[in-house]
Write an enzyme that holds these catalytic residues in place. Structure first.
Site, mmCIF file in Angstrom:
data_model
loop_
_atom_site.group_PDB
_atom_site.id
_atom_site.type_symbol
_atom_site.label_atom_id
_atom_site.label_comp_id
_atom_site.label_asym_id
_atom_site.label_seq_id
_atom_site.Cartn_x
_atom_site.Cartn_y
_atom_site.Cartn_z
ATOM 1 N N GLU A 154 0.815 -1.218 0.000
ATOM 2 C CA GLU A 154 0.000 0.000 0.000
ATOM 3 C C GLU A 154 0.855 1.277 0.000
ATOM 4 O O GLU A 154 0.792 2.084 0.941
ATOM 5 C CB GLU A 154 -0.932 0.021 1.213
ATOM 6 C CG GLU A 154 -1.891 -1.147 1.281
ATOM 7 C CD GLU A 154 -2.966 -0.993 2.357
ATOM 8 O OE1 GLU A 154 -2.850 -0.073 3.177
ATOM 9 O OE2 GLU A 154 -3.914 -1.789 2.357
ATOM 10 N N GLU A 207 -5.136 -8.670 0.946
ATOM 11 C CA GLU A 207 -5.739 -8.284 2.229
ATOM 12 C C GLU A 207 -7.209 -8.017 1.996
ATOM 13 O O GLU A 207 -7.588 -7.398 0.999
ATOM 14 C CB GLU A 207 -5.125 -6.995 2.812
ATOM 15 C CG GLU A 207 -3.785 -7.143 3.441
ATOM 16 C CD GLU A 207 -3.245 -5.829 4.029
ATOM 17 O OE1 GLU A 207 -4.046 -4.999 4.516
ATOM 18 O OE2 GLU A 207 -2.018 -5.639 3.968
HETATM 19 C C1 BG6 Z 1 -4.328 -2.120 5.931
HETATM 20 C C2 BG6 Z 1 -2.843 -2.186 6.250
HETATM 21 O O1 BG6 Z 1 -4.551 -1.034 5.113
HETATM 22 O O2 BG6 Z 1 -5.208 -1.913 7.018
HETATM 23 C C3 BG6 Z 1 -2.576 -2.877 7.580
HETATM 24 O O3 BG6 Z 1 -2.081 -2.815 5.231
HETATM 25 C C4 BG6 Z 1 -3.559 -2.386 8.646
HETATM 26 O O4 BG6 Z 1 -1.217 -2.677 7.933
HETATM 27 C C5 BG6 Z 1 -4.990 -2.657 8.200
HETATM 28 O O5 BG6 Z 1 -3.317 -2.965 9.888
HETATM 29 C C6 BG6 Z 1 -6.096 -2.346 9.239
HETATM 30 O O6 BG6 Z 1 -6.119 -1.043 9.717
HETATM 31 P P1 BG6 Z 1 -6.926 -0.533 11.016
HETATM 32 O O7 BG6 Z 1 -6.704 0.928 11.042
HETATM 33 O O8 BG6 Z 1 -8.387 -0.855 10.877
HETATM 34 O O9 BG6 Z 1 -6.402 -1.223 12.232
#
Ligand code: BG6
Length: 467
Positions: free
Chosen positions: A172, A370
């Protein structure tokens, strides 16, 4: 679902089932065995109040100490692949120069353990964690950091490339641009569009240089990048709304997607940067490198859609320049929400991304790297047997997988699905607020791991290659 004959959504042979995580969010051991500081260690030292509940990066989920147990659990819940990242400042504490042998030993052990357990390690080189020594000279704003990254990438290929066959140059990459130089959620917390552009440009150049280095080594693997391709949906088909969504897409998706896959930057974006006077500093030969070193494989991160509309009001000409000078965000009435995180859930988004890749990006080999559902206060769903009953997560994953399956039926080149994430982990300034894992981590009991209902469910999905 227990009977193989009842499977409605079948996936191609060899589909990658697994999850993803990053070094800084899981390893802990931030100050031991010679690891250098990165921007997170530093920021936490100077502003601990910026982190949820004041929890910092020093311990996180202790993968550094518990990796054997964790990899065993991954196997137990059906993983055949897993994406991790290498911590640059653990491997090369100052960002350039000496390699930390303790880190080499750790990553060798981890990689070997994965392979021993039949789990293919996919390895990322940069997941938001700039070594502090390099941030002191400007981080990605400074071209010397591009050179340092190239050396670091080559070092990783040479050390681990005999066993690691899938590499990812960045995770990202738009996020450090947004967080560090526009919207104040990553160190160095600057608001400076010119620097943001330079950072984005140098990141792409660094990616292309790493790809070039990888190919020179002839290691017989694949190299790519992981992008959060949040689709930009216009409020309506009115040309003004559509234009707003096209420009938003150019800023946040195509800025990295186009150079990574096509070796060129989107015309709309270049036009705006020229008109507004924000072109980055480019050296002779750079474009050649970017053009000739595009990716083999793309990781797609998808959480929520982005909805946009034409601007409601004239922008303030005195305000610092922001991409939002060209569009406004829009909350669609009736949208489905994840109330525990405050993000919209729009499962079809994943299909739209895959269709776009098929139609406009040479149907490049890709996977969902992801996708996931963050839940605050998840402990309240733990039952009397100690298992978190995360039916909402099972529904979230299966509803997305149905769309992935449809895309496959229609010819998409998508090869796998990785959840964010394997176990609850530390998420930057949100720390342990939102839990995403198949496995819970009890911070009050030395990080005790317990498989959630979704982990047990995923095991069957992976075993049956469908559900
Ligand atoms: C993704 C990232 O965008 O979101 C991760 O690659 C991150 O590193 C994940 O942990 C979740 O984010 P959050 O802010 O909901 O904890």
């Amino acid at each position: 679902m227990s009977n193989i004959n009842e499977i409605q959504y079948r996936f191609p042979e060899g589909f990658w089932w697994g999850s993803a995580a990053s070094a800084t969010q899981t390893e802990g051991a931030a100050n031991v065995d010679g690891k250098g500081k990165n921007i997170w260690d530093h920021w936490y030292e100077i502003e601990p109040n910026r982190f949820f509940d004041g929890v910092g990066p020093e311990k996180t989920s202790q993968f550094y100490y518990k990796y054997k147990e964790d990899i065993k659990l991954m196997k137990e819940i059906g993983h055949n692949s897993f994406r991790m990242s290498i911590s640059w400042s653990r491997l090369i504490p100052n960002g350039v120069g000496e390699v930390n042998q303790k880190a080499v030993e750790f990553y060798n052990n981890v990689i070997n353990k994965f392979i021993e357990n039949g789990i293919e390690p996919f390895v990322g080189l940069f997941h938001f964690d700039m070594p502090m020594e390099l941030q002191k000279i400007g981080g990605w704003t400074n071209r010397e950091v591009v050179d340092a990254y190239e050396v670091y990438a080559r070092t990783c290929f040479e050390l681990f490339g005999d066993r690691v066959k899938k590499w990812f140059t960045h995770n990202e990459p738009i996020v450090p641009v947004e967080g560090g130089y526009l919207y104040d959620f990553h160190y160095p917390n600057e608001v400076d569009f010119q620097k943001a552009v330079q950072v984005g440009y140098h990141t792409i150049l660094a990616s292309a240089k790493a790809i070039k280095a990888y190919r020179q080594l002839n290691q017989d693997g694949k190299i790519g990048i992981v992008l959060n391709l949040t689709p930009s949906y216009p409020r309506s088909q009115n040309p003004a709304d559509v234009k707003a969504s096209v420009l938003c897409d150019a800023f946040f998706n195509r800025s990295f997607l186009d150079p990574s896959v096509k070796g060129e930057f989107p015309e709309e974006l270049v036009q705006i940067l020229k008109e507004e006077g924000f072109m980055p500093v480019v050296e002779d030969g750079d474009m050649e490198i970017i053009k000739n070193n595009t990716i083999d494989i793309l990781g797609v991160n998808y959480y929520q859609p982005r909805r946009v509309k034409a601007k409601e009001y004239l922008p303030n000409p005195e305000a610092p320049f922001m991409p939002e000078r060209y569009f406004d965000y829009y909350a669609m009435p009736g949208r489905k929400m994840n109330p525990h995180r405050g993000w919209e859930i729009y499962e079809k988004g994943v299909y739209d991304i895959l269709t776009n890749l098929k139609e406009n990006y040479r149907n490049i080999e890709c996977f969902i790297s992801e996708n996931g559902m963050g839940v605050e206060g998840e402990e309240k769903f733990r039952d009397e047997n100690g298992i978190i009953q995360d039916d909402y997560r099972i529904e979230f994953i299966s509803e997305h997988l149905k769309w992935v399956n449809k895309a496959i039926q229609e010819g998409s080149n998508v090869k796998g699905y990785h959840l964010w994430t394997f176990m609850d982990n530390w998420s930057w300034t949100n720390a342990y607020k939102n839990r995403y894992g198949f496995v819970s981590v009890n911070l009050n009991k030395d990080g005790e791991r317990t498989i959630k209902k979704s982990g047990h469910w995923f095991k069957k999905v992976s075993k049956n290659n469908g559900f």
